[in-house]
Structures are given as C-alpha cells and as structure tokens.
Design an enzyme around this catalytic site. Sequence first.
Site, mmCIF file in Angstrom:
data_model
loop_
_atom_site.group_PDB
_atom_site.id
_atom_site.type_symbol
_atom_site.label_atom_id
_atom_site.label_comp_id
_atom_site.label_asym_id
_atom_site.label_seq_id
_atom_site.Cartn_x
_atom_site.Cartn_y
_atom_site.Cartn_z
ATOM 1 N N PRO A 5 0.823 -1.209 0.000
ATOM 2 C CG PRO A 5 0.121 -0.899 2.215
ATOM 3 C CD PRO A 5 0.835 -1.874 1.320
ATOM 4 C CB SER A 39 -2.731 3.291 0.208
ATOM 5 O OG SER A 39 -2.675 4.333 1.156
ATOM 6 C CD GLN A 89 -2.824 1.263 4.781
ATOM 7 O OE1 GLN A 89 -2.828 2.008 3.811
ATOM 8 N NE2 GLN A 89 -2.827 1.714 6.032
ATOM 9 C CE1 TYR A 120 -1.013 4.055 7.988
ATOM 10 C CE2 TYR A 120 -1.876 5.375 6.188
ATOM 11 C CZ TYR A 120 -0.829 4.709 6.790
ATOM 12 O OH TYR A 120 0.402 4.713 6.198
ATOM 13 C CB THR A 126 -0.630 0.333 8.386
ATOM 14 O OG1 THR A 126 -0.737 -0.269 7.089
ATOM 15 C CG2 THR A 126 0.771 0.896 8.577
ATOM 16 N NE ARG A 141 16.297 16.276 -0.377
ATOM 17 C CZ ARG A 141 16.821 15.266 -1.087
ATOM 18 N NH1 ARG A 141 17.951 14.726 -0.709
ATOM 19 N NH2 ARG A 141 16.210 14.823 -2.166
ATOM 20 C CB SER A 177 6.564 -3.367 7.217
ATOM 21 O OG SER A 177 6.629 -2.102 6.574
ATOM 22 C CG HIS A 224 5.274 3.098 7.103
ATOM 23 N ND1 HIS A 224 4.061 2.768 7.653
ATOM 24 C CD2 HIS A 224 4.982 3.952 6.097
ATOM 25 C CE1 HIS A 224 3.088 3.396 7.023
ATOM 26 N NE2 HIS A 224 3.620 4.113 6.065
ATOM 27 N NE ARG A 231 6.704 7.165 3.047
ATOM 28 C CZ ARG A 231 7.025 8.045 2.112
ATOM 29 N NH1 ARG A 231 8.150 7.883 1.429
ATOM 30 N NH2 ARG A 231 6.258 9.073 1.844
ATOM 31 C CG ASP A 268 7.101 -3.544 3.487
ATOM 32 O OD1 ASP A 268 7.809 -3.220 4.459
ATOM 33 O OD2 ASP A 268 5.979 -3.052 3.286
ATOM 34 N N GLY A 269 10.438 -3.624 2.359
ATOM 35 C CA GLY A 269 11.506 -2.669 2.656
ATOM 36 C C GLY A 269 12.766 -2.946 1.853
ATOM 37 N NE ARG A 311 10.798 5.195 -0.619
ATOM 38 C CZ ARG A 311 10.863 4.599 0.567
ATOM 39 N NH1 ARG A 311 11.084 3.287 0.655
ATOM 40 N NH2 ARG A 311 10.724 5.299 1.676
HETATM 41 C C1 FMN Z 1 5.096 7.261 -0.918
HETATM 42 C C2 FMN Z 1 4.763 6.157 0.036
HETATM 43 C C3 FMN Z 1 3.506 6.116 0.611
HETATM 44 C C4 FMN Z 1 3.180 5.100 1.489
HETATM 45 N N1 FMN Z 1 1.928 5.054 1.981
HETATM 46 C C5 FMN Z 1 1.586 4.021 2.783
HETATM 47 C C6 FMN Z 1 0.255 3.898 3.221
HETATM 48 O O1 FMN Z 1 -0.589 4.686 2.891
HETATM 49 N N2 FMN Z 1 -0.029 2.858 4.044
HETATM 50 C C7 FMN Z 1 0.911 1.941 4.424
HETATM 51 O O2 FMN Z 1 0.606 1.025 5.177
HETATM 52 N N3 FMN Z 1 2.157 2.028 3.986
HETATM 53 C C8 FMN Z 1 2.518 3.035 3.171
HETATM 54 N N4 FMN Z 1 3.802 3.104 2.708
HETATM 55 C C9 FMN Z 1 4.753 2.055 3.089
HETATM 56 C C10 FMN Z 1 4.748 0.904 2.086
HETATM 57 O O3 FMN Z 1 3.576 0.154 2.199
HETATM 58 C C11 FMN Z 1 5.905 -0.059 2.340
HETATM 59 O O4 FMN Z 1 5.883 -0.500 3.675
HETATM 60 C C12 FMN Z 1 7.280 0.475 2.023
HETATM 61 O O5 FMN Z 1 7.255 1.394 0.990
HETATM 62 C C13 FMN Z 1 8.165 -0.694 1.648
HETATM 63 O O6 FMN Z 1 9.455 -0.286 1.386
HETATM 64 P P1 FMN Z 1 10.043 -0.033 -0.102
HETATM 65 O O7 FMN Z 1 9.429 1.248 -0.564
HETATM 66 O O8 FMN Z 1 11.506 0.088 0.176
HETATM 67 O O9 FMN Z 1 9.686 -1.204 -0.971
HETATM 68 C C14 FMN Z 1 4.130 4.113 1.809
HETATM 69 C C15 FMN Z 1 5.386 4.152 1.228
HETATM 70 C C16 FMN Z 1 5.713 5.159 0.341
HETATM 71 C C17 FMN Z 1 7.065 5.150 -0.297
#
Ligand code: FMN
Lengths: 368, 368, 368, 368
Positions: B85, B114, B134, B136, B162, B174, B249, B251, B254, B283-284, B307
Amino acid sequence: MTEQLAEYQDFHALDEFAAAADSRWTPAARDFIGLGAGRGLGILANESALQSWALRTRVLRDVSSIDTSTHVLGAQLAMPVLLGPSALHVLSTAEGEAATARAAARTGTVLVLSASTSRSIEDVAAAGARMWFQLYWGRDRERVTQLIRMAEEHGCTALCVTVDMSVPGVLGSRMAVALRGLGDARPLYVLPRDTQLDSGEWDHDSRLTWRDLEWMRATTTLPIVLKGIMTAEDARLAAEHGVDALVVSNHGGRALDTPRATIDALPEVVDAVAGTSTEVYVDGGFRTGTDIAVALALGARAVLIGRPVLWGLATGGEGGLVALLSLLRGQLTSVMGMVGAASVAEIDRARVCRTGAGDGSRHDSAGM
Amino acid sequence: MTEQLAEYQDFHALDEFAAAADSRWTPAARDFIGLGAGRGLGILANESALQSWALRTRVLRDVSSIDTSTHVLGAQLAMPVLLGPSALHVLSTAEGEAATARAAARTGTVLVLSASTSRSIEDVAAAGARMWFQLYWGRDRERVTQLIRMAEEHGCTALCVTVDMSVPGVLGSRMAVALRGLGDARPLYVLPRDTQLDSGEWDHDSRLTWRDLEWMRATTTLPIVLKGIMTAEDARLAAEHGVDALVVSNHGGRALDTPRATIDALPEVVDAVAGTSTEVYVDGGFRTGTDIAVALALGARAVLIGRPVLWGLATGGEGGLVALLSLLRGQLTSVMGMVGAASVAEIDRARVCRTGAGDGSRHDSAGM
Amino acid sequence: MTEQLAEYQDFHALDEFAAAADSRWTPAARDFIGLGAGRGLGILANESALQSWALRTRVLRDVSSIDTSTHVLGAQLAMPVLLGPSALHVLSTAEGEAATARAAARTGTVLVLSASTSRSIEDVAAAGARMWFQLYWGRDRERVTQLIRMAEEHGCTALCVTVDMSVPGVLGSRMAVALRGLGDARPLYVLPRDTQLDSGEWDHDSRLTWRDLEWMRATTTLPIVLKGIMTAEDARLAAEHGVDALVVSNHGGRALDTPRATIDALPEVVDAVAGTSTEVYVDGGFRTGTDIAVALALGARAVLIGRPVLWGLATGGEGGLVALLSLLRGQLTSVMGMVGAASVAEIDRARVCRTGAGDGSRHDSAGM
Amino acid sequence: MTEQLAEYQDFHALDEFAAAADSRWTPAARDFIGLGAGRGLGILANESALQSWALRTRVLRDVSSIDTSTHVLGAQLAMPVLLGPSALHVLSTAEGEAATARAAARTGTVLVLSASTSRSIEDVAAAGARMWFQLYWGRDRERVTQLIRMAEEHGCTALCVTVDMSVPGVLGSRMAVALRGLGDARPLYVLPRDTQLDSGEWDHDSRLTWRDLEWMRATTTLPIVLKGIMTAEDARLAAEHGVDALVVSNHGGRALDTPRATIDALPEVVDAVAGTSTEVYVDGGFRTGTDIAVALALGARAVLIGRPVLWGLATGGEGGLVALLSLLRGQLTSVMGMVGAASVAEIDRARVCRTGAGDGSRHDSAGM
Ligand SMILES: Cc1cc2nc3c(=O)[nH]c(=O)nc-3n(C[C@H](O)[C@H](O)[C@H](O)COP(=O)(O)O)c2cc1C
Ligand SMILES: Cc1cc2nc3c(=O)[nH]c(=O)nc-3n(C[C@H](O)[C@H](O)[C@H](O)COP(=O)(O)O)c2cc1C
Ligand SMILES: Cc1cc2nc3c(=O)[nH]c(=O)nc-3n(C[C@H](O)[C@H](O)[C@H](O)COP(=O)(O)O)c2cc1C
Ligand SMILES: Cc1cc2nc3c(=O)[nH]c(=O)nc-3n(C[C@H](O)[C@H](O)[C@H](O)COP(=O)(O)O)c2cc1C
C-alpha cells in the site's frame, strides 16, 4: 609491437595489464568482459572477500629454492594457476585461442578451452599446449556426445563441465548494452552443425541432474571437472558420483547478481571432499601472488584465472599473456619465500588468518 | 507513449525504472516518495542489510520448469510479490490506483489498496484485480466500521491494518519541504465524510491495544494482516490474537529515523509464529530477484514492494508497472534456477548464508 | 531576529542548527567548538557507535499520552536531556550563559554551568533555572572550597566534577590554530582572584585520587556527579565512595585522540553500579530522539548534550536553544510512541538490538 | 633554517611532519619512502588495525608525575620508542644518519642503524648515541662476521637481524618507478669491499634457518634482536634459540603485498614468549601517543618508528626529528595521564578494548 613489449614487460601488477587492455578494447568488449551479472556485486564480493584474509609469514626457513609447481589431475603445472575458460579470445587478440594456447605451453600450464571458443579446436590444439575442454551441456544429447569425442580426439586431458549456468543469468543494464554492441563477434562453435548457434541463443539443458552425470561418467574415460560448485552439499554429491575435480566458482560474478564470494565457499567444499580423491580448484578475482597463496592455504590445489587471461592477450597477445603469467609466478614465488614455504604443499592452513584476528594461539580455527 | 514503451521494455534493473521515475516526478513528489524519516537511515539499513546475505547456489537439479507461484492467505499469486500500500498513485500516473489494479490483475498478484488512495475504491475495484484494503485505524470507531464494511462490499479479500504509525513519524528536513510542495495532491478518502481530512491531518488512534484488535477480529470475517511487526514479542501476541498474517515492515524507513532493517527482524518473527497458521511477509528495499529469494529463504512467504510500484507507474503507467513486475519475476526465475529451486517452497534456509561466512558445515545456523 | 526565528522554528533536524551555527561563528569559534582532540576520531567514534544500535519497535500499546519526563537526583526534568557544561557561551550568543539558563528554565531541564563560564554565576542564577555547578578541581584547595560554597550559595543543586582532564588533552593541529584565534574570549572565572587565569593556563590538580574525593564528600552536602567515567572499575570505585551520579563521557572527544565511544562504555558502567543508588548519565554525540532512546535502553537515566546547546544559542540565542530542545523532545516523543513506551521507564533493554542482529530470541543478550 | 624551526616547532601531529617532508622530497624519494609492496595494502592494514583498539581511560589516579621511560635490553630509554632502521637518510637530510644519531642522543632513545646506511658507521658513532646495528644477512658468511665485529667495535649494544626479507618483496608499479628515479643515491655499505653492492643488488641469504642463528648466537655476545617475527610459532623458536628480543614487524608493509597488521600479530607473539626473558617490540604505523599506548597495553615493551624518523629529518634535520620525538612523547604523556598510568608498566591489558566492545566486564578477554 616492439614498443608494446617494452611497455608490458615492465608491468608490476595485473592492474596495469587491466588498464592497458581497457584502453585497447572497444567499449562493448570492455563491458562484456569486465562486467558481471546484475549490479556486478559478485565481482566485488570475490575481490573483497580475498582481502579478509592475511598471510602469516614465517622466517628462517630455507627458501633458497622455491618450487611453484604442482600437480593437477596427475599432470605437472609450473605453477598452481590454470587458464580458465572464457569466450571469444578474438575480442582480445586477432589470433584468439591459438595465442592463448601457445602462452599456456610456454608457461607450463593448462588451457581450459571454452565451449564458446572463437577458434576451432584443431587450430588451438596445434599449439601443443595441454588442454581441457570446457563443455556447456546443451539440450541435444547427441551433440554433447560429439563434443566429448571431439575433445578426446584433440588430446584434451579433461572435460570441464560448467554447471552454474543451467538458466540464463541475471542480466545487468550495461551488460545488456554491451552484448548488443559486440556486433558479429560470435563463438565459433566447435562442431559443425546445421545452423550456427548465435551468441544470443541459450543452449544449456536445465533438466540435468546427477543422474545425467552418471551417463557422462560412463561415456568417457576423461577426468571430469565440475565447474561452479559452491556448497558442501554439491561437493559431496560430486565426490559420490566419481567427479575428479571441482572448481569453486561463481562464474566470475557473471551468473548471479549477488553470489557468495568463492573464497568464502572454498573451505566448506574442501572439507566436504576431504579424504576423497576429488581435487578442488577455485576461481574468481585472483589477481596477486598473495591471492593464490590464500586459496592454497584454504585447501585449493590450484586457481583458475578468467579476465586476467584476456588482459594479457589484449595487452600483447601471446607475449602479453606470457608476461602476465610470469609476473604472477614471480609474485607467488616471493610470497612463498615470505611465508617460508619452499613448495606449494607447505602452504597449509596455518599460513593464513582472518584480517583483524588478534589471537594466533587459535589461528588454526579462528577464521573458519 | 510508444516511445516510452520502447524504452522501459528494455530495462534490466529496477534502478532504471527509479531513474526514469525521478526524471518525471516533480521535485516534491520525488522527495515525498523517495525519502524516509529523519536522515533516511532506515532506507539505507533495509538495503544494506539485504547485502549481508548471499545465496548458496546448487547445481544439477532439474530446473527446466520453474514455478514462481505461491499462495498467500489461500489465494494463488503468480509470484511471491504483492503490491504494497502506498498513498497517492496519481502523483505517478494520471489514472492512479486504477492503473495499479490493472497491472496487478495482468501479472497475477494482489494490490493492497492504501487508505490514502487517490482514486475511489469503486474505480479501483473495477479493474477486477484481487485487492486487500489497508486501514489506518483512526479515532472514530464508527468510521473504522464503515471502512471495513466498504472493503468487504468491494470484494477486498483481506484487511491490512498498518500498526507502525500510531504516532507521527520523525520528519526529516527535506521531507518537510517536500510535504509542503505537494500542493493540492490530497488523499481522496474512501468514505464520504463531513469534512475532508487534509493530508496534514493526523488520524491514527494512538490508544489502540491488542484488546481493540479483538474487537476488530469479531467485527469482520475478512483475514486480518498486521503491517509493521518488527519483534518476536509482537508476532507472538498477533498469533495469539488470531491474526492471519504479519508484514515485517518499518514502513519503508518512513516512520522511525533509524529503524532496524526488516531482513534483520524477519528471522525472529518467523520463529515466533512457527507452528501457527499465521503467515509472514516482509517489505523494505526489495529490488531484485536475489532480494526476494533471501526473504523466502529466511522464512517469509512473500515480499511487498512499495516504491518500485510507483517507479513502474511513473515510468509508464499500467504498462510500466507490468514491465517492472515481469522483470522482477524474470530475475526471480533466474535466481531460482541458480539455487536449484524449481518451486518457491524449495527456497529453504540452506539456500542462504551470511556474506563472509566461511564455513558451510555450519551453514544452517551460521547466519542466525 | 524575527526572520531568524522564522527560519529555525522550521528546522527538522539538529544538523540544521549546526549548519546555521557554523555560518555565524568565526572560524576560530567554529573550530574550537566543533573539533576534538588529535585527529578528532573520538567525535566520529561517538556518533558511529550510536548507529550500531537499532530500536525494536512495538505496536498496539496505548501511547496516546507519552510522558518524556524523568527524575535526575530526585528532581523532575521535562525530558531526559540535560544541558552539559561547556565553556564560553558568549562565543555563541551575546548574553552567554544567562540565555542558556533561561532556555533551561523554559524547557524544564537543568543547566550544568561550566567552570569556564563567560558570565558570572550571579547573572546566570538570575534566570531562575535549576543549575548544577561543574567544577574543574585545581591545585588550590582553598579555591576549590570557595567554588563549592559559591555553588551552594547560588542554589546549585549538584556539583559536577569533571575528572577526565587531569592532564592536558592531545591537541590537534587545527584546534591549536583555533585556540590562538579565539582572541580575548576568556573564561570569566567565577570567583574573584588575584590574578585572572587565562584560557591557556592549565589548572587541574593531577595528583587527585579517590582519597581527595572523600574530602570533597565530607565538605559538602550537595550531590556529587563525576563526569568522565568510562570503565566498570571506576564506576565501582565511585559507588563505593558515595558518588551520587556518573556521566559516561569522553569530553565530546576533546580529551583523548582516540577514546572509546561512550555508548560502548555505557553498559559496563551501568552493570557496575546496578543495585546501588548511583545514577548513570551519558554524553557524546546525542543528536536525535533515537540516540536518546538508545542510551535509556542501555541503562542511562539521562543524556547530556554539549555542542547542540551551542548550536541552539548561535542560531537564535535563548529562543534558538528552546526550539532545538523542543525539536529533540518532539523526536523523543515520536520514538517513544514507535517503541510503545508511554514513559521513559518503559524504554528497557529489549527496546534495542545491534544493527545486523538477526536473532530476536536472543535480543536480551545479543548486543552485549 | 630559523624559519623552518619556527614552523615545525608548532606542529601538533605527525601528519604535519609527513606533509612537510612530502613537499621537500623528490617524487622518487617520496614514493620510495612512502609506498609499500604491491598495492600498499600492508600500510593501510597496520594503520587501520590500530584504530580497532580503544583506550579505557581511568580517573582519580595520581598522574602528577608521569614517567615515560622504560628499559630495553637493560638500557633505559626516555620513552618506549626506538628509531627503527631505514635506508639512506641522506635522501632526507644532507648529514644523513649522523643527524639521526644526534637526535637519538638528545632525546634519550636508541638508533637502530640500517645496514643500508648512507653514512659510515664511524661518522654515525661519533654522535655518541646509543646504537644497535641492523644486519641484512647476506650470502657471504665472512662478510657477516666482519659486520658483527664492526658493530661490536663501534659500540653497538645489540644486533638487529632483519629476517623478513629472505626473498625480494612484491614490487608495486609506482615503487618500481621510484626505485629507478632514486638516481645515484646508493647505500654506502659499511664495510670496505672489493666491489660496492649497488642498491639494486639483492644480498640476503635465503638458505638461512634457525641453525644458522645458533652460529650467530655463538659468534657474538651482543644481544640479538630478530626483526620481522609475525607468528607465535616463530616467536617460540626464537625464544628457544636464545634470541634476546623480537620486533613484530611487516617491514612497514614493504615486503608482502597484503601482510597481516602488526598489532593483530602482537598478542600471539607476546603470549608465545610469556615467561621467557625475550622482549617484544613492534613497528608499523605508530603515529600517535595512543598508538604507542595500545602497543604497550597489548604487551609490547616498545615500538619502533620507521617513516616518521624520515619525516622529522626531511622537515628539519636533527632539530626536526627532535621536535617530532618531543611531540610524540608529549602525546604519550597526555595519554598516560588519561588512562591513569604514571609509568609505562601500568599500561596493562585492561587499558584497551576493541572499538565497539560493549561489555567491560569481559574486557580482559573481549578483544583477544
Ligand atoms: C510514498 C509512500 C507512501 C506510502 N503510503 C503508505 C500507506 O498509505 N499505508 C501503508 O501502510 N504504507 C505506506 N507506505 C509504506 C509501504 O507500504 C511499504 O511499507 C514500504 O514502501 C516498503 O518499502 P520499499 O518502498 O523500500 O519497498 C508508503 C510508502 C511510500 C514510499
Ligand atoms: C568474458 C568471459 C567469458 C567467459 N566465458 C566462460 C565460458 O565460456 N565458460 C565458462 O565455464 N566460464 C566462462 N567464464 C567464466 C570464467 O571461466 C571464470 O569462472 C571467471 O572469469 C573467473 O573469475 P575472474 O575473471 O575474476 O578470474 C567467462 C568469463 C569471462 C570474463
Ligand atoms: C566547546 C566545548 C567546551 C566544553 N567545555 C567543557 C567544560 O568546561 N567542562 C566540562 O566538563 N565539559 C566541557 N565540554 C564537554 C561537554 O560537557 C560534553 O562532555 C561534550 O560536549 C558532549 O559531547 P557532544 O558535544 O558531542 O554532545 C565542552 C565541550 C565543548 C564542545
Ligand atoms: C624507506 C625505508 C627504508 C627501510 N629500510 C630498512 C632497512 O634497511 N632495514 C630494516 O630492517 N628495515 C627497513 N625499513 C623498515 C623499518 O625498519 C620499519 O620496519 C618500518 O618502516 C616500520 O613501519 P613505519 O614506517 O610505518 O613506522 C625501512 C623502511 C622504510 C620506510
């Protein structure tokens, strides 16, 4: 030519040959030869893993006469370095594998002729070098039989079956460009066939198992060398199936994106076949006398070099390769003197330790 | 468009998609998507930890037919990769999540939609892809119930809750700029509400405990997937509370400035739920076939990509994402061939070891 | 001024304060403050050692109300961060330590007033902040007694005796230049004396032993904090001598060329005084909420910050420092939410593990 | 001259001497002195291995009078630093080894005069310094005897037999160029001979074994120091053969391409001769007071410095070297104060730990 000789005769490191070769190859050839699979991490892994080992020097041992020779499948080599199989030597020197074979003969080592040779086996055999034939085992069993016969007839003293390419490797972006740029450099397949395979066509039989190896074992009396073994499990299976020798190899980082470094895999392979007659060699990133000594200390009987062969050829054809091999042998001689080993047999496990290992009293197990 | 297709069809690494996406996004979108919390160390941690694992290749196994498919919550996927998501796909392609869903359908995988989708769930569902929703979990319990019903009614086959954002993450400098620069790109909240949440407004219920999860468990028959589990302790609690699956995960780096790498946390989570029916994904930083194989070897049933989905969409919309997924599947197929695994189930713990591990005889425990 | 406020109120990382400060300081001040002893390796050691620890996040715990407050020597702090002693705040803001004290009062923390303060203790005390007095124990015992009395009279609630500078530190080349460049910025010694010490004059009694500490223990009822303890051995001696608290510190890398990182020394110090009433704090390189959480998880009751205080002051005087402390507290709050700790007491050893540690089942001992 | 003095008297790190020397040497001299064998990895190994050790500071110990002196083979040195043997000091200062000897005398240390001295032993001895004679043991046994007699007659108090160059080292590419560029700078061989050896001629007897050492032991009553011991095995043999002292040395990285760092080898050598009267010194990369303290803590009685001697000479002749040695002694004094050691004997194993070692309770074994 004379000028070139002058230049490379004075080289003191394989890096200098690499730089000279890079400046002579076309960009496509340079990338095709130099790069690996994916992001090329396998190449880095091989080289940096070697640097995690250090030599334990020994003093006051008689090293006035250092003998770098060894035996591989019963044959004597002037040094524990074989010329590994690689495709298309014409990319590096006009005479191709014929030049390589002459250099092998002059330096007392073995050429493992690639299945993707750019010169016919007859031409190469004419140089009188000891030669093994490297086989990519394709889907057509009859053709495989023909290749084996051909190798036998041209005096090859072993079959080197490369088993680490049962499926196409992970192609990196720059390598993909390089492959397109090679133009009409095509492996000259060693057997006449109805249609010539072109270099993009994949012919590896991905169905093969150890059963099929039993068939091959029965088909020929040539010693069989399996190239591309990276685990104890496969090493044990190989020994059980009567394989004569193994090359611990990740295909110079050209098959898998992020393979294990070969020097990291070597000890488990050596242990797995200990007590059997199966010999173990290793390749991937061997560039100095020290590198070779580390491999021997960890149980390899010899190393194969891949890209350095092509550096030598590109720098000065047969002469360039002879110079490169002499340099390498000189380095090994020096290193053997420093570790107090007058013969390669003396380069045992106690000659190396992990870099950073601060305890010599545990040196025989520390790094393992 | 045709030109673009020509371009990305020829990509050989996810990096190429990333570069193409970077050149198409606005600076704000590029940073919002690409950066992580704080100094971004979590992103680096995920990727570099993956490189501490190497594959143990196996040879002479029949890999003529390699099956990358797997089952996730009982449903078959063409490969062990789900589309994780992520918010606001319209930043990457005009059609937003509808394009993503069509790509999921075409490649036989699942889209985890998402909570911050930029297209309505009806529009996305129209693509006919398998979809998880997904969630929140905000402060308004009634709204949560509505969201669950909505997911059920639009055919979502699982709820992905999540749980790693119970408080706002540590914002880097940034990223703060990027958030301001996103302009009026706002998540289209999937349920009508009196006032639209704007993207700056935080609605996560930070009071939640496993008790509340019991409420949710009783509220729906949909399988519940908890996203953001990083410890054995929480994995055990999840299994005890009837959670169907976990996503290890952070995230995508993030949430926390310096989180643990997900691949480092995976083994303890896998061990904690061993013997239960709870599935584990991760993930990640998964960017290559090798990365995926490492995760499977360490006990994950599948990986999610975050991503990379957006890279594919930004590069060529639905078609770009299909191409990216095909490339990844091709890499995984090659890697499976190399490690001698004809099916994903065969990618077991013995297929990996730590880089630098010099002892195969201890390979089953060495890296752990 | 208003413009400056606008700027730093929007900072999202301490690095931004550091950069702003660097641009305002003279080169000499910048180097005097920023550099360490010798080649500055101690500064790098502190920061990189912190990055070898990762947080273990926990989910579904009620973190709706996160309390960052703690108690230090019986007094409540709004967050587990003290303003460590550093010389010459006038180099950073015209009001010097008076501004620092006001910021301490506003943010609910303690100022440890340096023996090398550039404002008199009366002026600083006027701000009404809680204050400890940091003592460099010179050769003149009478003067030491006077300093202690002075601290008592001005309401200081503890004596912080810095013991890691018994001899002059190893001066690096650039630091030597910086010291010359400071011009007439001189510590205003807090007691009237016949001749003013100048900043180049060294007055630390290098004969001191634990015996002398017994004298001091008997001289005052103020709690005694020893700053600069780096070993279990000294920690045990300190506890035996009735020391109330220890600061694990290498003087911000300013004393020894290549000291051990403080976070590496922390666990042995914590273990050594376990079961006693001696409190343990730590300083050196703490720059983020995560850094603070790691210290608490490894057993510190609080951290001290050195250079960041000066960054805040140089960026915006009292207001800049308040903003910096608010940012840090906000980061800590976020981090506590992520690791599921509603109070600092909940940040226990299980909240951290070494980066790269792949086995959660051993998390309680793995990193130790 | 006065100007130069002004400059280097103000240096605060050996690096400054190195930079000054580099700017004065010819490119050939700079490379000949600065580089190592092969790719120079041995130099890097020595220096980076030192950085894997950290000091454990101690407080509240009386360090008002710090004594850096020690005894080496029964003679007192002002500090535990000897001037290691190196060729051709005339490349650095016109007076050559005579200047070095005067600096040794002034600073209370020993000069180990290289077999490849550029001044005659008479000239050097005239300075009145304590002196050991370093011997390269050539093929001509009679000449070796003459050299020993010469050393005895000129008041040398020990023979330092360098045993790590029994064969020529692995020459790197740039070093090869440098050697050619040295022009007619040639070692002035210390004994009159029929034909002068030129610097390219190799005269080391590679047949030597411990047997020959027995001969030397019987030939002279001078203490014998073996330079170039890197293993416990050889250390034990040396002690058994009545060797008085060992130098753990890899010849400053000039012999082998990738030798083990000397500080990594030190502990096993120290352990091997524990309980015997054989002393252990170490050289390779010692550049700060901390470096020296680490060596002492790990069991060395003293360190030798190689290149730093030449930096001092090139910077300011005798005066430059005196300044460099004073700086080093000052750093050591400071470091001793910080670790609470008033004498070198107090710098024991508990004063160091590996960087990153998080557990002081195991400090006595952690790093080993
Ligand atoms: C721009 C962006 C928005 C995201 N938004 C959500 C989200 O709305 N809900 C969520 O559970 N994870 C969100 N994530 C996390 C992703 O689901 C995921 O855990 C993470 O991107 C995995 O790592 P990777 O980008 O290195 O593959 C987001 C990630 C990015 C990059
Ligand atoms: C250009 C090139 C072509 C190769 N072709 C073959 C080949 O045809 N058959 C084979 O078994 N290995 C082939 N290899 C792999 C080499 O035999 C060898 O395993 C590898 O190059 C060793 O690593 P090094 O290059 O780092 O020394 C090739 C390698 C290169 C660089
Ligand atoms: C410019 C400067 C001056 C300092 N002056 C003192 C001092 O007077 N007394 C003292 O105990 N520590 C002093 N310190 C050390 C700090 O109290 C503290 O231990 C150190 O700065 C912590 O590391 P950090 O700067 O990385 O946070 C000083 C540090 C700096 C940077
Ligand atoms: C230019 C140069 C010449 C040297 N010549 C000798 C020598 O003649 N005999 C010897 O035993 N060692 C010689 N050495 C090695 C030194 O004695 C010493 O082992 C080494 O330099 C120590 O390392 P360092 O330079 O990092 O301090 C030489 C080293 C250098 C740099």
